[in-house]
Design a protein around this motif. Sequence first.
Motif, PDB file in Angstrom:
ATOM      1  N   ASN A 429       1.585 -31.672  37.282  1.00 34.24           N
ATOM      2  CA  ASN A 429       1.467 -30.895  36.055  1.00 34.24           C
ATOM      3  C   ASN A 429       1.683 -29.400  36.323  1.00 34.24           C
ATOM      4  OD1 ASN A 429       0.822 -31.030  33.203  1.00 34.24           O
ATOM      5  ND2 ASN A 429      -1.008 -29.864  33.721  1.00 34.24           N
ATOM      6  N   GLU A 465       6.337 -33.937  24.682  1.00 38.32           N
ATOM      7  CA  GLU A 465       6.179 -32.844  23.728  1.00 38.32           C
ATOM      8  C   GLU A 465       6.721 -31.525  24.262  1.00 38.32           C
ATOM      9  OE1 GLU A 465       2.140 -31.948  22.718  1.00 38.32           O
ATOM     10  OE2 GLU A 465       1.758 -30.913  24.605  1.00 38.32           O
TER      11      GLU A 465
ATOM     12  N   ARG B  45       3.156 -26.020  21.205  1.00 38.90           N
ATOM     13  CA  ARG B  45       4.164 -26.996  21.647  1.00 38.90           C
ATOM     14  C   ARG B  45       3.704 -28.421  21.390  1.00 38.90           C
ATOM     15  NH1 ARG B  45       7.790 -23.995  24.060  1.00 38.90           N
ATOM     16  NH2 ARG B  45       7.066 -22.015  24.919  1.00 38.90           N
ATOM     17  N   GLN B 123      12.006 -26.777  19.827  1.00 40.28           N
ATOM     18  CA  GLN B 123      11.466 -25.560  20.445  1.00 40.28           C
ATOM     19  C   GLN B 123      12.590 -24.582  20.762  1.00 40.28           C
ATOM     20  OE1 GLN B 123       8.910 -26.910  23.732  1.00 40.28           O
ATOM     21  NE2 GLN B 123       7.904 -28.298  22.301  1.00 40.28           N
ATOM     22  N   GLY B 165       1.827 -17.061  31.072  1.00 39.73           N
ATOM     23  CA  GLY B 165       2.023 -18.420  31.570  1.00 39.73           C
ATOM     24  C   GLY B 165       3.043 -18.434  32.686  1.00 39.73           C
ATOM     25  N   SER B 166       3.003 -19.479  33.516  1.00 43.11           N
ATOM     26  CA  SER B 166       3.933 -19.499  34.642  1.00 43.11           C
ATOM     27  C   SER B 166       5.351 -19.799  34.170  1.00 43.11           C
ATOM     28  CB  SER B 166       3.482 -20.475  35.723  1.00 43.11           C
ATOM     29  OG  SER B 166       3.234 -21.732  35.173  1.00 43.11           O
ATOM     30  N   VAL B 167       5.505 -20.296  32.965  1.00 45.39           N
ATOM     31  CA  VAL B 167       6.832 -20.383  32.379  1.00 45.39           C
ATOM     32  C   VAL B 167       6.898 -19.352  31.254  1.00 45.39           C
ATOM     33  CG1 VAL B 167       8.522 -21.832  31.240  1.00 45.39           C
ATOM     34  CG2 VAL B 167       6.871 -22.852  32.791  1.00 45.39           C
ATOM     35  N   ARG B 173      12.349 -14.361  26.541  1.00 42.94           N
ATOM     36  CA  ARG B 173      13.309 -14.211  27.634  1.00 42.94           C
ATOM     37  C   ARG B 173      14.575 -13.506  27.150  1.00 42.94           C
ATOM     38  NH1 ARG B 173      14.087 -20.000  29.690  1.00 42.94           N
ATOM     39  NH2 ARG B 173      12.059 -20.664  28.902  1.00 42.94           N
ATOM     40  N   LEU B 186      -6.189 -23.110  36.016  1.00 41.00           N
ATOM     41  CA  LEU B 186      -5.131 -24.100  35.919  1.00 41.00           C
ATOM     42  C   LEU B 186      -5.475 -25.053  34.793  1.00 41.00           C
ATOM     43  CD1 LEU B 186      -4.387 -24.946  39.648  1.00 41.00           C
ATOM     44  CD2 LEU B 186      -3.061 -23.549  38.077  1.00 41.00           C
ATOM     45  N   LEU B 187      -4.550 -25.196  33.902  1.00 42.47           N
ATOM     46  CA  LEU B 187      -4.770 -26.127  32.810  1.00 42.47           C
ATOM     47  C   LEU B 187      -4.541 -27.535  33.343  1.00 42.47           C
ATOM     48  CD1 LEU B 187      -5.438 -26.088  29.800  1.00 42.47           C
ATOM     49  CD2 LEU B 187      -3.001 -26.163  29.345  1.00 42.47           C
ATOM     50  N   PRO B 188      -5.542 -28.394  33.220  1.00 39.00           N
ATOM     51  CA  PRO B 188      -5.335 -29.757  33.727  1.00 39.00           C
ATOM     52  C   PRO B 188      -4.297 -30.479  32.873  1.00 39.00           C
ATOM     53  CG  PRO B 188      -7.367 -29.634  32.468  1.00 39.00           C
ATOM     54  CD  PRO B 188      -6.822 -28.236  32.545  1.00 39.00           C
ATOM     55  N   ALA B 189      -3.740 -31.529  33.438  1.00 34.23           N
ATOM     56  CA  ALA B 189      -2.836 -32.347  32.631  1.00 34.23           C
ATOM     57  C   ALA B 189      -3.602 -32.745  31.373  1.00 34.23           C
ATOM     58  CB  ALA B 189      -2.413 -33.579  33.411  1.00 34.23           C
ATOM     59  N   SER B 190      -2.986 -32.552  30.246  1.00 34.15           N
ATOM     60  CA  SER B 190      -3.712 -32.767  28.995  1.00 34.15           C
ATOM     61  C   SER B 190      -4.055 -34.244  28.819  1.00 34.15           C
ATOM     62  CB  SER B 190      -2.856 -32.303  27.824  1.00 34.15           C
ATOM     63  OG  SER B 190      -1.735 -33.133  27.690  1.00 34.15           O
ATOM     64  N   TYR B 248      -9.152 -22.114  28.710  1.00 29.20           N
ATOM     65  CA  TYR B 248      -7.790 -21.688  29.042  1.00 29.20           C
ATOM     66  C   TYR B 248      -7.167 -20.911  27.883  1.00 29.20           C
ATOM     67  CZ  TYR B 248      -2.864 -21.929  30.347  1.00 29.20           C
ATOM     68  OH  TYR B 248      -1.571 -21.608  30.646  1.00 29.20           O
ATOM     69  N   VAL B 274       0.006 -25.990  24.781  1.00 26.02           N
ATOM     70  CA  VAL B 274       0.519 -27.359  24.706  1.00 26.02           C
ATOM     71  C   VAL B 274      -0.519 -28.303  24.097  1.00 26.02           C
ATOM     72  CG1 VAL B 274       1.984 -27.004  26.724  1.00 26.02           C
ATOM     73  CG2 VAL B 274      -0.313 -27.951  27.016  1.00 26.02           C
ATOM     74  N   GLY B 275      -0.066 -29.494  23.766  1.00 24.44           N
ATOM     75  CA  GLY B 275      -0.999 -30.559  23.402  1.00 24.44           C
ATOM     76  C   GLY B 275      -1.004 -30.980  21.945  1.00 24.44           C
TER      77      GLY B 275
END
Lengths: 483, 416
Positions: A429, A465, B45, B123, B165-167, B173, B186-190, B248, B274-275
Amino acid sequence: MSSSAKAEAVIALHRFGMGPRPGSIAALGTDPRGALIAELDRPLVLNAAASLPSSAKAYRTVADANARRAARAKQAQQQAKKQQVAATPTMSEDQTQGQGADKDAAEMAAKQAADAIPDPGRPIYLQEAKVRTEAALSADIGFAERLVWFWSNHFCVSANKIRSMSGAYEREAVRANALGRFVDLLLAVEGHPAMLFYLDNLGSMGANSIAGINRSRGLNENIAREIMELHTLGVRTGYTQDDVISFANVLTGWTLVPPGDNPEHGGEFTFNPRLHEPGGQTVLGKRYEQEDVEQGRAVLRDLAANPATATHVATKLARHFVADEPPPVLIEQMAKTFRDTEGDLKQVAIAMVSSDEAWREPTSKLKRPSEWGVGVVRATGITTVDPVRFTGGLELLGEALWRPSAPKGYPDDEASWIDGVGRRLDIANNFAESVAATADPQAIIEDVFGSEIAPEVKQAVGRAESRQQALALLFMSADFQRR
Amino acid sequence: MGVVNHLPTRRELLVGSGALFAWSQMPRIARAEGRDPRLLVIVLRGALDGLGAVAPVGDPDWISLRGDRALVLDGKPPVLPLDAFFALNPAMPNLHRLYKSGKAAIIHATATPYRERSHFDGQDVLESGLVKPGMTSSGWLNRALLALESGGPVDPRGSRALGIGSVTPLVVRGSAPVMTWVPQRLLPASEDTQNRLLDLYQHTDPKLASVLQARMRLASLGGAPGVGDPMSDDPTLAPPGIARVRAYFAEAAGTAARYLAKPDGPRVGAMGFVGWDTHIAEGAASGQLYNLLGALDGAFAAIESNMGEAWRETVVAVVTEFGRTARINGTQGTDHGTGTVAFLIGGGLSGGRVIADWPGLKPAQLFEDRDLKPTTDLRAVLKGLLRDHLRVEEKVLAETVFPGSADVKPMGGLVG
């Protein structure tokens, strides 16, 4: 390119290599087996190795830092004590307590002074990790690199004990011999200072040796036992405790040049006759009368040539590459090649990938964290790593680089790794987040896998998503984790 | 060299202009006007269910559309009324307060020009500002900033965009320099990612499925003793992961606000959360969506307090790639739809309104008999903000920032 050639290329890359990279499936062409074998003909050199210190140099560097650290600590301690004496002209009632505090202060001053000199072992370890990992990331297929990894794990040392030397050990002893003859590999690893240090042989001395007669310390059986049990014959193959003791006596005197004595050769292998048990020894029913380092080399040569070693090595190789329970036919083909070629490891590797058995097994092997991690990065086309993050990730996943918990090395079976899959999700992730701007999950499926991936994965990726989620699902898919 | 002065490069100016020249980083015209506006864009997202966030409780077809999953005024918990027709999800008391004080506006039945159902493409259109996906690697917010530079109203020395965010989100951009900040946490996998992976494993790898299932069970036990089913609708049984998600969101949004609030900091920024892809067990009143909206509401509070004095010159635009189906699906979720809501908050806003040309919810009024029909082009909203808040020229908006959008008129009166 036919779909069956593509499918075989995917197996070649996952099972025997480091995983597909963009374009690598097409590059394998119609003959993936031939491509694997051809890779073994290319020299196994590390381009960046010239910038890395030899193991002896690394050892001297650390020893030197330690010496300076000790001197600095002693100095600071003495200074602290002096100051305390000056500041305490008369004795107080709580003298004992006061002295205790003074002692603590002196120790703390010593520790602080020592810590001011950084340990050079860590940067060396990280640099070695970076060079090694990048070799795996940029390899065309990575079969030869996988063989280096395999032998490095088979003949593992632990960086917990010898951090500065662990990378150089792999380069000098393992990489240099991974495609040569087993006996040369064996002689190189068992005679390497890192192994002798790791398995406690540096100070091992015979009871009747010059040093042994004057000392209370004596023989250490560790390396002799591990060589027979883990490195050559395999456990329960007929050797006895007496064989272990005799072999340990044979290996007394195998040590390294003390770095303090010799700034030029400190840290290199040496045979020290003062530690060596004099006289002949009997190992596995054979008498070895040599008086020096040749005695040990002779035993190692015989162990390398022992049929039990051929079977042990063939089984481990087949289990590592092909299946947790490898087909006996495959093991026998590889063991026979080992025996017939006097342990030519390139020929054994060729025998493996030439056998239909090695390709027919279902892709049920769970990749080790290191294989999975490198495979994930390769799929994105990235060829450089931040060694701090990469080694940290491997540590989280339970396969810290060059740091197995025991001389047995990291295991190869699914049961040992499957519980860590949840952790892989965290890593996947986070990595997916960091590459989502540049890595396109659809492109990875097409360019990297040649669409040779389960339709369910394609569907899950298509429905994700976000690119991050799509990548995380892709990296976590069975297609990425099994081989 | 003679008398020719060395002209500093752009890079040197970026490095060299420290706090001493902080004033130079503010837009010239804005300074002349005594204004120093900030714009933060938050991308949700996964596609937000606009009807689950802002319910049309006054629509006669609302209850029949969503059945017992419809948010209602006397629900448990009750929704927060906005006007006679719309009500806000009960998870968002901060937004409700801001709305009541005129510092929040809600746009309903809105969408970008994108009419398909791919998240990636949706997106891409949302953030690039173009009508079709995959046509550029720059975002509308970055191009807006660039337009300000070349047009003169903003001093180029200060015009950096902030990406959290890391992206870096695509929307910021581009050629204008972007400074990025990556949250420590760190955001855990949702939960959603875990559920999808579990579903994938159940179809492809039963062994991996059972391992993942065990992990999920363990996580639900570890976070809150005695909690059983993480998919439960009871809010007291909220999955423990949501605490990390809340933290987060608040940290990321709060940090963005702190940067934007600095006198010499960037003036526009963007981040993604996200999520929001709620195919299964959406839980608008209590559950997945409720928890996420609550986390977003917490992020609003963090922005408001961390903006400090700058809050009164701030606009935050919360947008998503598309909406979700009007009806609930067979797994108590919603699928990819079209029309949705956008939230605008900020001290600079002229709010207290739900802005909507309401299309209705009868089957014939839905888009393709599935989705809330979009009646407001989201670009009109964004162009209105850029024109009236940042002072980007309308012509530039139509040609460069949102190319080909000349017939989409900027929505006026959003900022006051």
